[in-house]
Design a protein around this motif. Structure first.
Motif, PDB file in Angstrom:
ATOM      1  N   ASP A   6       1.124  -6.944   5.858  1.00 48.46           N
ATOM      2  CA  ASP A   6       0.854  -8.339   5.529  1.00 48.46           C
ATOM      3  C   ASP A   6       1.858  -8.828   4.480  1.00 48.46           C
ATOM      4  O   ASP A   6       1.494  -9.140   3.359  1.00 48.46           O
ATOM      5  CB  ASP A   6      -0.589  -8.431   5.009  1.00 48.46           C
ATOM      6  CG  ASP A   6      -0.999  -9.857   4.695  1.00 48.46           C
ATOM      7  OD1 ASP A   6      -0.310 -10.778   5.157  1.00 48.46           O
ATOM      8  OD2 ASP A   6      -1.999 -10.040   3.985  1.00 48.46           O
ATOM      9  N   THR A  44      -6.610  -2.448  -6.497  1.00 52.29           N
ATOM     10  CA  THR A  44      -7.216  -3.429  -5.594  1.00 52.29           C
ATOM     11  C   THR A  44      -6.289  -4.622  -5.367  1.00 52.29           C
ATOM     12  O   THR A  44      -5.613  -5.076  -6.281  1.00 52.29           O
ATOM     13  CB  THR A  44      -8.589  -3.899  -6.114  1.00 52.29           C
ATOM     14  OG1 THR A  44      -9.060  -4.914  -5.227  1.00 52.29           O
ATOM     15  CG2 THR A  44      -8.521  -4.461  -7.518  1.00 52.29           C
ATOM     16  N   LYS A  45      -6.255  -5.092  -4.133  1.00 55.55           N
ATOM     17  CA  LYS A  45      -5.443  -6.258  -3.798  1.00 55.55           C
ATOM     18  C   LYS A  45      -6.336  -7.503  -3.813  1.00 55.55           C
ATOM     19  O   LYS A  45      -5.962  -8.561  -3.373  1.00 55.55           O
ATOM     20  CB  LYS A  45      -4.787  -6.087  -2.430  1.00 55.55           C
ATOM     21  CG  LYS A  45      -4.031  -4.773  -2.249  1.00 55.55           C
ATOM     22  CD  LYS A  45      -2.878  -4.648  -3.243  1.00 55.55           C
ATOM     23  CE  LYS A  45      -2.102  -3.346  -3.139  1.00 55.55           C
ATOM     24  NZ  LYS A  45      -2.874  -2.124  -3.365  1.00 55.55           N
ATOM     25  N   ASP A  95      -6.869   1.649   2.152  1.00 56.19           N
ATOM     26  CA  ASP A  95      -7.161   2.603   1.077  1.00 56.19           C
ATOM     27  C   ASP A  95      -8.219   3.627   1.470  1.00 56.19           C
ATOM     28  O   ASP A  95      -8.554   4.516   0.686  1.00 56.19           O
ATOM     29  CB  ASP A  95      -7.590   1.852  -0.190  1.00 56.19           C
ATOM     30  CG  ASP A  95      -8.748   0.908   0.062  1.00 56.19           C
ATOM     31  OD1 ASP A  95      -9.340   0.972   1.143  1.00 56.19           O
ATOM     32  OD2 ASP A  95      -9.062   0.102  -0.826  1.00 56.19           O
ATOM     33  N   GLU A 109       0.812  -1.223   0.000  1.00 62.48           N
ATOM     34  CA  GLU A 109       0.000   0.000   0.000  1.00 62.48           C
ATOM     35  C   GLU A 109       0.842   1.269   0.000  1.00 62.48           C
ATOM     36  O   GLU A 109       0.408   2.301   0.480  1.00 62.48           O
ATOM     37  CB  GLU A 109      -0.961   0.000   1.208  1.00 62.48           C
ATOM     38  CG  GLU A 109      -2.003  -1.102   1.219  1.00 62.48           C
ATOM     39  CD  GLU A 109      -3.122  -0.912   0.197  1.00 62.48           C
ATOM     40  OE1 GLU A 109      -3.015  -0.013  -0.660  1.00 62.48           O
ATOM     41  OE2 GLU A 109      -4.093  -1.687   0.257  1.00 62.48           O
TER      42      GLU A 109
HETATM   43  N1  UDP Z   1      -4.893  -6.778   2.072  1.00 67.06           N
HETATM   44  C1  UDP Z   1      -4.061  -7.519   2.908  1.00 67.06           C
HETATM   45  N2  UDP Z   1      -3.546  -8.709   2.449  1.00 67.06           N
HETATM   46  C2  UDP Z   1      -3.833  -9.204   1.207  1.00 67.06           C
HETATM   47  C3  UDP Z   1      -4.718  -8.457   0.379  1.00 67.06           C
HETATM   48  C4  UDP Z   1      -5.233  -7.259   0.841  1.00 67.06           C
HETATM   49  O1  UDP Z   1      -3.774  -7.123   4.032  1.00 67.06           O
HETATM   50  O2  UDP Z   1      -3.325 -10.270   0.857  1.00 67.06           O
HETATM   51  C5  UDP Z   1      -5.451  -5.489   2.571  1.00 67.06           C
HETATM   52  C6  UDP Z   1      -5.231  -4.280   1.672  1.00 67.06           C
HETATM   53  O3  UDP Z   1      -3.985  -3.672   1.919  1.00 67.06           O
HETATM   54  C7  UDP Z   1      -6.380  -3.384   2.055  1.00 67.06           C
HETATM   55  C8  UDP Z   1      -7.482  -4.373   2.411  1.00 67.06           C
HETATM   56  O4  UDP Z   1      -6.837  -5.627   2.634  1.00 67.06           O
HETATM   57  O5  UDP Z   1      -6.106  -2.604   3.206  1.00 67.06           O
HETATM   58  C9  UDP Z   1      -8.536  -4.501   1.341  1.00 67.06           C
HETATM   59  O6  UDP Z   1      -7.946  -4.704   0.064  1.00 67.06           O
HETATM   60  P1  UDP Z   1      -8.440  -3.912  -1.217  1.00 67.06           P
HETATM   61  O7  UDP Z   1      -8.772  -2.498  -0.883  1.00 67.06           O
HETATM   62  O8  UDP Z   1      -7.423  -4.079  -2.268  1.00 67.06           O
HETATM   63  O9  UDP Z   1      -9.765  -4.717  -1.580  1.00 67.06           O
HETATM   64  P2  UDP Z   1     -11.086  -4.144  -2.253  1.00 67.06           P
HETATM   65  O10 UDP Z   1     -11.468  -2.889  -1.527  1.00 67.06           O
HETATM   66  O11 UDP Z   1     -10.727  -3.888  -3.675  1.00 67.06           O
HETATM   67  O12 UDP Z   1     -12.067  -5.250  -2.059  1.00 67.06           O
END
Ligand code: UDP
Ligand code: MG
Length: 340
Positions: free
Chosen positions: A49, A212-213, A104, A14
């Motif tokens: 993480d 996105t992760k 985020d 991030e």
């Molecule tokens: N995240 C994490 N480990 C992972 C994938 C995601 O800690 O293997 C965290 C990421 O940094 C973020 C949160 O999980 O703070 C949600 O991820 P993201 O915003 O990418 O997901 P989305 O909002 O697109 O569903």
């Protein structure tokens, strides 16, 4: 006495968004303290993480210059849910309540004020629920919607449109820790724990930086884990499909026999090959699903720890300075890339 709050923020690669997140959350903490909603001892805990970019070095540096920030570095990437748990369990010893939020800041941080007002009213779990999903892509929106409806059919109790943005009292996190299972699906478990709970509605924004992760692959495996960790409906539906196809094959059997004795006996190759494929498919699905459950039993029986803490800057940044004597830590700090 105002409650001590810890905001737990899991972070995976991030670096793009972290400077903004540090700023925003610090501003929020100051306002909450002025409003006397939380104690001055409150903290923001960033859980790295197993990121492969500068995330940890940024968190680490922030713990030194920003008194609100603490950091926890996991030894490898264990996924959002487990990273969150690591943070929650580390935080609970020093907090009266914890709030989990994504790095985020797609979830409106101003809502945290409302979470705390509810906590002061005596609620132990406060779910942040999205009003609408305008900012998500059409694809994400429809897959998520499908997921909630499917989980409902499967008999899993979820709070609709609630992701992992919630407040929990220390008592709730204590209870959560007693769930020993390896596949912890937080959104399903928290409602199971009980205690007084309520919901707060907010608008979800777009991700500010980075991407996105949760690509499709991770989303699917998350959904699949959610279903198979909580529900035996899939395996039951296989049984039902089996019974149905058996009944249907009996009916057709009678029909073909009638054809044989009273009429046209030219039975084609097509019907044979289709039934072979059909039965073969059903068997494969059944075996696959049974395998999935056996896999789960296997994992649970091993009772592996869900995470390993590598460095712990959470308790106090000073304790890390003291440990700098330690050769290993000195070496790993030297290796950290520069941030500015
Ligand atoms: N995240 C994490 N480990 C992972 C994938 C995601 O800690 O293997 C965290 C990421 O940094 C973020 C949160 O999980 O703070 C949600 O991820 P993201 O915003 O990418 O997901 P989305 O909002 O697109 O569903
Ligand atoms: Mg996000």
């Amino acid at each position: 006495m105002n409650p001590i709050l810890t905001i737990v923020v899991p972070c995976y690669n991030e670096e793009d968004v972290l400077p903004y997140t540090f700023d925003q959350l610090k501003g929020l903490m100051l306002r909450l303290v002025t409003e006397e909603l939380i104690s001055k001892e409150s903290k923001i805990l960033f859980v790295d993480d197993g990121s492969r970019d500068r995330t940890w070095s940024m968190i680490y540096k922030e713990t030194i210059k920003n008194e609100w920030v603490r950091g926890l570095k996991l030894a490898r990437n264990v996924g959002h849910q487990n990273a969150l748990l690591a943070g929650l369990f580390a935080a609970k010893a020093v907090s009266d309540c914890v709030i989990s939020i994504d790095a985020d800041l797609q979830d409106d941080i101003e809502v945290i004020r409302e979470f705390l007002l509810k906590y002061h009213e005596g609620y132990e779990v406060v779910y942040g629920v999205r009003k609408k999903r305008d900012t998500d892509t059409f694809f994400k929106r429809s897959t998520a919607q499908g997921f909630y409806s499917f989980m409902k059919v499967m008999g899993v109790n979820l709070v609709y449109n609630h992701a992992d943005f919630r407040l929990m009292s220390r008592r709730v996190v204590d209870e959560l820790e007693r769930y020993g299972e390896a596949n912890l699906f937080l959104r399903g478990i928290v409602p199971l724990i009980g205690f007084r709970s309520t919901e707060v509605y907010y608008d979800r924004r777009e991700r500010l930086a980075g991407e996105t992760k949760y690509p499709l692959k991770k989303m699917l495996s998350f959904a699949f884990d959610g279903i198979t960790s909580f529900s035996v409906t899939p395996i039951r539906s296989v049984l039902i499909i089996g019974i149905l196809s058996f009944v249907i094959s009996m009916v057709f059997g009678v029909y073909f026999l009638c054809l044989k004795f009273f009429g046209d006996t030219e039975l084609g190759w097509t019907s044979i090959i289709t039934s072979i494929w059909c039965i073969g498919g059903i068997q494969l699905i059944a075996i696959g699903l049974i395998g999935e459950y056996i896999g789960k039993i296997y994992k649970e029986s091993k009772r592996r720890p869900k995470f390993a803490v590598d460095l712990d800057a959470f308790r106090s940044p000073i304790s890390i300075h003291e440990r700098v004597e330690d050769e290993y830590i000195q070496r790993s700090i030297q290796k950290l890339p520069e941030t500015n």
